[in-house]
Design a protein around this motif. Sequence first.
Motif, PDB file in Angstrom:
ATOM      1  N   ALA A   1       8.206  -6.332 -37.595  1.00 18.00           N
ATOM      2  CA  ALA A   1       7.402  -7.552 -37.510  1.00 18.00           C
ATOM      3  C   ALA A   1       6.000  -7.231 -37.003  1.00 18.00           C
ATOM      4  O   ALA A   1       5.001  -7.753 -37.531  1.00 18.00           O
ATOM      5  N   LEU A   2       5.898  -6.370 -35.998  1.00 18.50           N
ATOM      6  CA  LEU A   2       4.594  -5.977 -35.472  1.00 18.50           C
ATOM      7  C   LEU A   2       3.777  -5.243 -36.525  1.00 18.50           C
ATOM      8  O   LEU A   2       2.581  -5.513 -36.711  1.00 18.50           O
ATOM      9  N   LEU A   3       4.423  -4.344 -37.252  1.00 16.12           N
ATOM     10  CA  LEU A   3       3.710  -3.600 -38.300  1.00 16.12           C
ATOM     11  C   LEU A   3       3.262  -4.517 -39.433  1.00 16.12           C
ATOM     12  O   LEU A   3       2.185  -4.320 -40.007  1.00 16.12           O
ATOM     13  N   ARG A   4       4.054  -5.527 -39.747  1.00 11.30           N
ATOM     14  CA  ARG A   4       3.629  -6.488 -40.776  1.00 11.30           C
ATOM     15  C   ARG A   4       2.394  -7.255 -40.336  1.00 11.30           C
ATOM     16  O   ARG A   4       1.481  -7.484 -41.125  1.00 11.30           O
TER      17      ARG A   4
ATOM     18  N   ARG B   1       0.125  -6.201 -38.227  1.00  9.73           N
ATOM     19  CA  ARG B   1      -1.009  -5.270 -38.265  1.00  9.73           C
ATOM     20  C   ARG B   1      -1.468  -5.029 -39.698  1.00  9.73           C
ATOM     21  O   ARG B   1      -2.678  -4.975 -39.974  1.00  9.73           O
ATOM     22  N   LEU B   2      -0.528  -4.901 -40.619  1.00  9.96           N
ATOM     23  CA  LEU B   2      -0.884  -4.695 -42.021  1.00  9.96           C
ATOM     24  C   LEU B   2      -1.624  -5.903 -42.573  1.00  9.96           C
ATOM     25  O   LEU B   2      -2.603  -5.760 -43.319  1.00  9.96           O
ATOM     26  N   GLN B   3      -1.185  -7.073 -42.192  1.00 11.10           N
ATOM     27  CA  GLN B   3      -1.853  -8.287 -42.649  1.00 11.10           C
ATOM     28  C   GLN B   3      -3.292  -8.334 -42.130  1.00 11.10           C
ATOM     29  O   GLN B   3      -4.209  -8.721 -42.858  1.00 11.10           O
TER      30      GLN B   3
ATOM     31  N   THR C   1      -6.615  -8.275 -44.458  1.00  9.78           N
ATOM     32  CA  THR C   1      -7.661  -9.289 -44.320  1.00  9.78           C
ATOM     33  C   THR C   1      -9.027  -8.633 -44.193  1.00  9.78           C
ATOM     34  O   THR C   1     -10.000  -9.063 -44.825  1.00  9.78           O
ATOM     35  N   ILE C   2      -9.106  -7.578 -43.401  1.00  9.25           N
ATOM     36  CA  ILE C   2     -10.382  -6.889 -43.218  1.00  9.25           C
ATOM     37  C   ILE C   2     -10.837  -6.237 -44.517  1.00  9.25           C
ATOM     38  O   ILE C   2     -12.001  -6.342 -44.919  1.00  9.25           O
TER      39      ILE C   2
END
Length: 81
Positions: A53-56, A58-60, A64-65
Amino acid sequence: MADTLELFFVMLAVASPVVLIVLIKQYFRYRSEVNARLAADDRVTVELKQEVALLRERLQAVETIVTDARFDLLKDLNTIR
């Protein structure tokens, strides 16, 4: 021959409960070990789900960036320089 057969049945009658008790003890010991392993696996599973969940998240944020129009503009400006 009858004495030997009779002795065999007596030994069988005496040994059967002992063997049965040993097998039952082994079964319950094995079952408790398996339950302990499953509990440990459940803890690991929960930790891994939290990490995913944390990695998702961060990936999101990275997506976005990267897909932001300002990022593309800065990239174009850097290639011109």
